[in-house]
Design a protein around this motif. Structure first.
Motif, short mmCIF file in Angstrom:
data_model
loop_
_atom_site.label_atom_id
_atom_site.label_comp_id
_atom_site.label_asym_id
_atom_site.label_seq_id
_atom_site.Cartn_x
_atom_site.Cartn_y
_atom_site.Cartn_z
N ASP A 1 0.70 -0.72 0.06
CA ASP A 1 0.08 -0.23 0.01
C ASP A 1 0.76 1.53 -0.10
O ASP A 1 2.20 1.61 0.10
CB ASP A 1 -0.65 0.15 0.94
CG ASP A 1 -1.93 -0.85 0.79
OD1 ASP A 1 -1.79 -1.95 0.20
OD2 ASP A 1 -3.14 -0.63 1.62
N PHE B 1 -7.07 1.46 -4.51
CA PHE B 1 -7.52 1.15 -3.37
C PHE B 1 -6.19 0.49 -2.87
O PHE B 1 -6.18 0.60 -0.84
CB PHE B 1 -8.40 -0.22 -3.31
CG PHE B 1 -9.42 -0.24 -4.37
CD1 PHE B 1 -10.30 0.80 -3.52
CD2 PHE B 1 -9.89 -0.27 -5.31
CE1 PHE B 1 -11.64 0.80 -3.77
CE2 PHE B 1 -11.39 -1.01 -5.79
CZ PHE B 1 -11.74 -0.42 -5.05
N LYS B 2 -5.13 0.81 -3.15
CA LYS B 2 -3.45 0.64 -2.81
C LYS B 2 -2.99 1.56 -2.88
O LYS B 2 -1.76 2.19 -2.26
CB LYS B 2 -2.89 -0.73 -2.79
CG LYS B 2 -3.57 -1.88 -3.02
CD LYS B 2 -2.55 -3.46 -3.86
CE LYS B 2 -1.62 -3.46 -3.13
NZ LYS B 2 -0.14 -4.81 -3.88
N ASN B 3 -3.30 2.80 -2.90
CA ASN B 3 -2.89 4.31 -3.71
C ASN B 3 -1.90 4.84 -4.24
O ASN B 3 -0.70 4.93 -3.39
CB ASN B 3 -3.01 4.85 -1.82
CG ASN B 3 -2.67 5.86 -1.96
OD1 ASN B 3 -3.04 7.37 -2.92
ND2 ASN B 3 -1.99 6.79 -0.91
N PRO C 1 -13.34 -3.87 -1.66
CA PRO C 1 -11.80 -4.45 -0.69
C PRO C 1 -12.57 -3.66 0.08
O PRO C 1 -12.28 -4.49 1.96
CB PRO C 1 -11.10 -3.52 -1.48
CG PRO C 1 -11.51 -2.77 -2.56
CD PRO C 1 -12.54 -2.69 -2.48
N GLY D 1 -4.60 7.84 -7.43
CA GLY D 1 -5.42 7.80 -7.26
C GLY D 1 -5.84 7.51 -6.03
O GLY D 1 -4.98 8.60 -5.41
N PHE D 2 -7.86 7.76 -5.84
CA PHE D 2 -8.41 8.44 -4.62
C PHE D 2 -9.41 7.88 -4.48
O PHE D 2 -10.53 6.80 -5.16
CB PHE D 2 -8.89 10.13 -4.81
CG PHE D 2 -9.34 10.39 -3.63
CD1 PHE D 2 -8.63 10.56 -2.80
CD2 PHE D 2 -10.63 10.57 -3.45
CE1 PHE D 2 -8.97 11.19 -0.95
CE2 PHE D 2 -11.39 10.98 -2.64
CZ PHE D 2 -10.29 11.69 -1.47
N TRP D 3 -9.17 7.33 -3.00
CA TRP D 3 -10.76 6.43 -2.48
C TRP D 3 -10.75 7.02 -1.13
O TRP D 3 -10.18 7.08 -0.38
CB TRP D 3 -9.99 4.98 -2.09
CG TRP D 3 -11.10 3.86 -1.66
CD1 TRP D 3 -12.07 4.07 -1.74
CD2 TRP D 3 -10.77 2.91 -0.95
NE1 TRP D 3 -13.03 3.13 -1.77
CE2 TRP D 3 -12.35 2.01 -0.77
CE3 TRP D 3 -9.84 2.27 -0.53
CZ2 TRP D 3 -12.31 0.95 0.08
CZ3 TRP D 3 -9.61 1.02 0.54
CH2 TRP D 3 -10.65 0.60 0.21
N ARG E 1 -10.40 5.20 2.58
CA ARG E 1 -9.06 5.85 2.80
C ARG E 1 -9.00 6.77 3.26
O ARG E 1 -8.11 7.13 4.59
CB ARG E 1 -8.02 5.21 1.66
CG ARG E 1 -6.59 5.64 2.02
CD ARG E 1 -5.49 5.53 0.50
NE ARG E 1 -5.03 4.04 0.25
CZ ARG E 1 -4.90 2.90 0.93
NH1 ARG E 1 -4.30 2.93 2.15
NH2 ARG E 1 -5.40 2.08 0.35
#
Lengths: 383, 383
Positions: free
Chosen positions: A277, A301-303, B87, B308-310, B313
Motif C-alpha cells: 500500500d 485501493f492500494k494508493n 475491498p 489514485g483516490f479512495w 481511505r
C-alpha cells in the motif's frame, strides 16, 4: 557562476586502479589547435549520420578555457538524441553540426588570463547542455560550463559516468519515498547502469533490493555480479510471478514501497503487483517500447502512485549547490569502494589514429551502445 | 469520540426546497421496535441476494441512540460491496447478514439517558463503517458512530449524498495539485455524481473545467445541464481528440494541471494527452473496466504523475476535525446554492408498504444504480 567541489579527505595510500593509470598519465597534455570529434549534421541512425570531423580550436581569449576529454561514455540518451527522438535537442553549429555525447570527465589544459578558480590540470564535469558534445579530444568553453571536481581516489571511469546513471539512481532512491533502513526497493533492468548504481547506493543506505533482469544464458553469472554489488534478490522476468519468488520477497520484510522501472509493459506491471500500500512506481526508461499498463484498482485501493524521473529535468530545476551535494556523496561512495565502476568496455580513441580509424572506432562504440547492457557501457577513453 | 459541527449562521428566511418538505415532516417520528432493511447474507448480483428483512430494535440501553434514516442513496460502491468486489467489506451479523448502503442522512429519534451532546431531532451522518447499512428505516448505534450536523438551509438530499461524491470531488481538487484561480482541470465521466460536484466546487474556486462525457442522443441537453452548474467546456469522448477541441482547451489558458479519471482505458489516455508538464492524473473509478494505459514518455519527459483516490481511505487516515472542516465548507456551498442536489431519482420507501412492496421497490432502486448516471442517482427517501 563557476562552482567547485570542496576538497575531501582522501586516504593517502589509495590510488586509482592500476589499469587506469594510462588514462591519467603524468605528463602534461599539449594544447591542441584542433580536435577530432564524432559529429552529426542531421538526425538519423547513428551509423548513417555520425562521422569524424575536425573542429578548429583557435587561441584562447582571456575568459575561456581549453579542456581535454579524459573519458566519455555512450549513454542510451546520446543515441536517442542522434536519432532525433530525445526531447533534449543538441546545439547544431555551422559547419560541423552537433558533437555527440553529453557526459564525460574533462581536464583543463589551458586557461585564459582572466579565468579565476580553474588551473591547468584541474578536473571538471560538463554542466549539462552548456558543454556541447563530449565525443572529442579537446574543446573550448566558458568557466561557467564546468564544475570543478576532486577526483583523488576516484576511478576516472566512475567520474566520467557519474552524472547520468548514479545520479539518476541516487535521486530516485531519495526524492519519491522516504525510505528507512530495511525498506525494500524493487527494480527491473537491474543490470543497467542505473540498476547497478541503485543496488550499491541502496546497500549503503541499508535498503534491500529485489532485482529483475531478463532471462539469459548466463543468468547465474549476472545474478552473482549483482549480488556482489549488494543485491539481496535477483530474479528473471520469467520467474518474477512465481509463488516462491513472492515468498522470497516477503521474507525480506515488508512489501516494496518503491519500484524503479526502465522497461515498461508487462515487466512494469509485474513490479506493481509486488508493491505494498501507498507505494510509488518511478519510470525512468522504456526499453521494451511497450506502454505502461496497470489495472485501475491498485491506484484506488492500494494508493499506488506512478511517477516519472528525468535527470535532465532535475538538473534544470535544481541548484548547483544541490548538484554538488549529490556528487560529493557519490564520489565519497566511490572512494570508499562502495560505488564501483559500471560494467563497461573501454574504447581507446584519439591519439595518433587517423581520421578513418577514429570514425570507425567511434561508430563501433556508438553502435555497441545500441546493443543494450549485456556486455557493458562503452566508454571512449581519449589518448 | 463524539464530534459535532458548530452551528453556522443561516439566512433565516431560507427554507429547504418545497418538494422536500415532506421528507422532513414537522411531526416527531415514533421510535420503532423493529425496522425493515434491505439486507444480504452472501455476495452476489444484487437482484439475487438482496431481500427484505426485519431487524428487531430492543429498548435502548443507557448509552445508545436510535436514529431514523431520512434518505440514503444507492452508490456504485454499495453495489460493488454487495457483489463482493469492493475491498471494504460489510459486517455480516447473524441472523440477517449485512444491510446495504453506506451513506445517508440520519435523525435521532431516541437517546439513552447517559448520551451527551445528541438529542431527539438532531441530524447526523454515519461515520463510515461504524454505522452498518443505511438502507433501512431505523437503527440503533453508539453516539460515536454519528457526526451531528446542522442542515438548516441544506436540502436533505444533499446532506444524504454529500459524504461520498462531493467529498471525493473536494479532496481531489485540493490534495494533489496546488491549484489557483484560472487553472484548468479536465475530467471524464463528468456527468457522474462526483463529476457534477467537481464542476461546482471548481467553479466556486475560480478553476476552469473541461468535461468529457460519453456520446449520447441528448448530448446537448446534458452539456447544457453541466454548463448550468459552471462547466466551461463539455465534449464527448468521440470529439475529445479533434484539433478544434484541443484549440478550445488551449483557449481556456494554460494546459490542464489536473485530470480526474473514473473511466480508464482510452478515455484516461485521452485526458493524459491534454495535460501540461508536471500534471497529475487522479483515478477514482474504472467504469470502462479497461486498464490504465499510458506511453512511457510523458512520465519521463512531461513529469506526469498518476495517482489514485479512495474516499474510504481518506476517512480512515484523517481526523474527524479534518472531516468536519470539509463538510462545513461543502454545506456552506449548498446553503449558498453553489452546490446543487445531484441529479437523482427519489425512491419512496418505508411507511405503510408491506414487505413484498419494500423488497420490490428496494431491489428496483439498487438495480437502477447499476445502470449508470444517465437518469440520476437513486435515493431512498424513508417515509
Amino acid at each position: 557562476m563557476r562552482w567547485s567541489l570542496p576538497c575531501r579527505l582522501v586516504t593517502p595510500c589509495r590510488l586509482a586502479p592500476p589499469s587506469l593509470r594510462t588514462i591519467l598519465p603524468r605528463r602534461s597534455h599539449s594544447v591542441a589547435s584542433s580536435s577530432p570529434a564524432l559529429a552529426y549534421k542531421s538526425y538519423g541512425p547513428p551509423d548513417k549520420v555520425i562521422r569524424l570531423d575536425t573542429i578548429p580550436l583557435p587561441p584562447l581569449v582571456a575568459s575561456t578555457v581549453q579542456v581535454r576529454v579524459v573519458a566519455a561514455p555512450v549513454n542510451p540518451a546520446d543515441i536517442n538524441q542522434i536519432q532525433g527522438t530525445y526531447p533534449s535537442k543538441p546545439n547544431f553549429v555551422e559547419p560541423y553540426g552537433a558533437v555527440g555525447g553529453n557526459e564525460g570527465l574533462l581536464q583543463v589544459v589551458a586557461v585564459g588570463p582572466d579565468v579565476k578558480g580553474l588551473k591547468v590540470g584541474d578536473f571538471a564535469l560538463p554542466l549539462s547542455k552548456a558543454f556541447a558534445g563530449t565525443w572529442r579530444s579537446q574543446a573550448q568553453c566558458q568557466p561557467d560550463d564546468l564544475m570543478r571536481i576532486d577526483i583523488d581516489g576516484v576511478s576516472p571511469i566512475i567520474a566520467a559516468t557519474i552524472s547520468v546513471n548514479p545520479c539518476t539512481a541516487y535521486r530516485m532512491l531519495k526524492d519519491f519515498v522516504d525510505l528507512s533502513p530495511g525498506d525494500v526497493v524493487i527494480q527491473n533492468g537491474a543490470n543497467s547502469g542505473v540498476g547497478q548504481a541503485v543496488i550499491q547506493i541502496a546497500k549503503f543506505r541499508g535498503l534491500r533490493t529485489v532485482n529483475v533482469i531478463r532471462n539469459r544464458p548466463n543468468l547465474d553469472e549476472v545474478a552473482n555480479e549483482l549480488k556482489s554489488m549488494g543485491a539481496d534478490l535477483v530474479v528473471s522476468e520469467e520467474d518474477v510471478r512465481k509463488p516462491d519468488v513472492a515468498a522470497r520477497i516477503q521474507a525480506l520484510g515488508a512489501p516494496p514501497r518503491l519500484a524503479l522501472n526502465c522497461v515498461g509493459g508487462k515487466s512494469a506491471l509485474n513490479l506493481s503487483r509486488m508493491l505494498g500500500d501507498n507505494a510509488t512506481l518511478v519510470t525512468y526508461g522504456g526499453m521494451s517500447r511497450e506502454p505502461l499498463t496497470f489495472p485501475t484498482s491498485p491506484f484506488i485501493f492500494k494508493n499506488l502512485t506512478c511517477a516519472g524521473f528525468w535527470m535532465t529535468r532535475w538538473y534544470k530545476d535544481n541548484s548547483l549547490d544541490a548538484r554538488g551535494t549529490m556528487l560529493r556523496e557519490l564520489f565519497q561512495l566511490a572512494r570508499e569502494g562502495r560505488l564501483r565502476e559500471p560494467k563497461h568496455i573501454v574504447v581507446r580513441w584519439g591519439g595518433d589514429r587517423d581520421k578513418a580509424e577514429l570514425e570507425r572506432v567511434g561508430a563501433e562504440a556508438v553502435q555497441g551502445g545500441l546493443e543494450g547492457f549485456g556486455v557493458g557501457k562503452r566508454v571512449l577513453v581519449m589518448e
